[in-house]
Design a protein around this motif. Sequence first.
Motif, PDB file in Angstrom:
ATOM      1  N   ASP A  57       0.320  -6.499  -5.618  1.00 27.42           N
ATOM      2  CA  ASP A  57       1.318  -7.112  -5.552  1.00 27.42           C
ATOM      3  C   ASP A  57       1.759  -7.855  -4.219  1.00 27.42           C
ATOM      4  O   ASP A  57       1.694  -7.130  -3.328  1.00 27.42           O
ATOM      5  CB  ASP A  57       2.348  -6.161  -5.897  1.00 27.42           C
ATOM      6  N   ASN A 123      13.269 -13.782  -3.377  1.00 26.81           N
ATOM      7  CA  ASN A 123      12.022 -12.911  -3.226  1.00 26.81           C
ATOM      8  C   ASN A 123      11.118 -13.152  -4.700  1.00 26.81           C
ATOM      9  O   ASN A 123      11.717 -13.231  -5.586  1.00 26.81           O
ATOM     10  CB  ASN A 123      12.197 -11.351  -3.230  1.00 26.81           C
ATOM     11  N   THR A 125       7.607 -12.112  -6.619  1.00 29.60           N
ATOM     12  CA  THR A 125       6.422 -11.137  -6.187  1.00 29.60           C
ATOM     13  C   THR A 125       5.473 -11.483  -7.372  1.00 29.60           C
ATOM     14  O   THR A 125       5.847 -11.374  -8.504  1.00 29.60           O
ATOM     15  CB  THR A 125       6.996  -9.856  -6.466  1.00 29.60           C
ATOM     16  N   ARG A 150       4.477 -10.017   2.104  1.00 26.01           N
ATOM     17  CA  ARG A 150       4.399  -8.602   1.740  1.00 26.01           C
ATOM     18  C   ARG A 150       3.309  -8.397   0.874  1.00 26.01           C
ATOM     19  O   ARG A 150       3.231  -9.186   0.011  1.00 26.01           O
ATOM     20  CB  ARG A 150       5.908  -8.363   1.278  1.00 26.01           C
ATOM     21  N   ASP A 152       3.007  -5.302  -1.570  1.00 26.64           N
ATOM     22  CA  ASP A 152       3.822  -4.323  -2.307  1.00 26.64           C
ATOM     23  C   ASP A 152       2.776  -3.287  -2.723  1.00 26.64           C
ATOM     24  O   ASP A 152       3.273  -1.815  -3.021  1.00 26.64           O
ATOM     25  CB  ASP A 152       4.546  -4.777  -3.375  1.00 26.64           C
TER      26      ASP A 152
END
Length: 247
Positions: A57, A123, A125, A150, A152
Motif C-alpha cells: 500500500d 490522500n 492510497t 507513505r 502503509d
Amino acid sequence: MKLSRWMTALALLTSFSALAQPRTTPEPRSAPNPAVRTLRVEGKGEAKAEPDEAWVDLAVETVGNTAKAAGEENARKMERVIAALTGAGIPRKEIDTRNYSVYPEYAQPAPNAEPKLRGYRANNTVSVHVRELPRLGDLIDRAIASGANRVDGVRFALSKQDAVYAEALRQAVERGRKTAEVLAASLGVRLGGVLEVSTVSEPPHVYPARMAMMEAGDKSAPTTPILPEEQTVQAQVTLIYAIEGTR
C-alpha cells in the motif's frame, strides 16, 4: 305413526350394517433402534509455505491552501508514481485505489478561540499487487523516488493456497483419528466407522513484513530489503465415530 316406525327400523338397520363392516387393525410400529454410542474428537493441522505474492500500500499525501490545490497536486504526484510502477513492468490492472480523501486541517486554537483553517490535506492510497517478490524492494524505492511519501504496509499471500490447506487438513484428520484410537483403547471399546465429519478452515496467519527503508534521494543506497515471513495455514476437523462394543 307409520312414518315414525319406519324411521326407527331404518336407524336399527344402519347400526347393524355399521357393526357388520370389517375393521382394519393398525400395524404394530417397529420398536425404535437403540441409540448408537458415539465418540466425538477434534483434530488440528498446520502447514507452512513461503509466500509467492504480495500487496504493498503506497500513499501520496499533499497539502494546499484549498481543497482544489491539494487535490491537483496529489493527482500529479500519484500519476508519476503509477507511471513509475507501470514503467517497471507492473500491469495497470494490478494497481487499485484503496483510499482517497480530501479534508480540512485546522490550527490548534487558543483557549476560547474559534478554530482557524490552516489548509487542506489530500490522500490517495493505492494497493499494488506484486507477483515477483524479489522485485518488491526495488518497486517501493521507485514509488518513493517518484513521489509516494507513505508506505502503509506490505501483505504477503499464497497464490495456491489449496495445496497448503489440503496438507493442513490431512494432518488434522490424522491427529483426530489417533486421538479417537487412544480414547477407545483407554475406554476398552472398539472404534467403529466415522458417522459425521465437519471442518473449519482458518486464513493464513499474516505476519508484518520486515523492511528497512532507505533514503530515496541517495542513489548509492541499496535496494530496500523486504523479508517475507512464512505463511501458516490451519485446519480443524471434528470427527464422530461409532462405538461398536467392548474390546
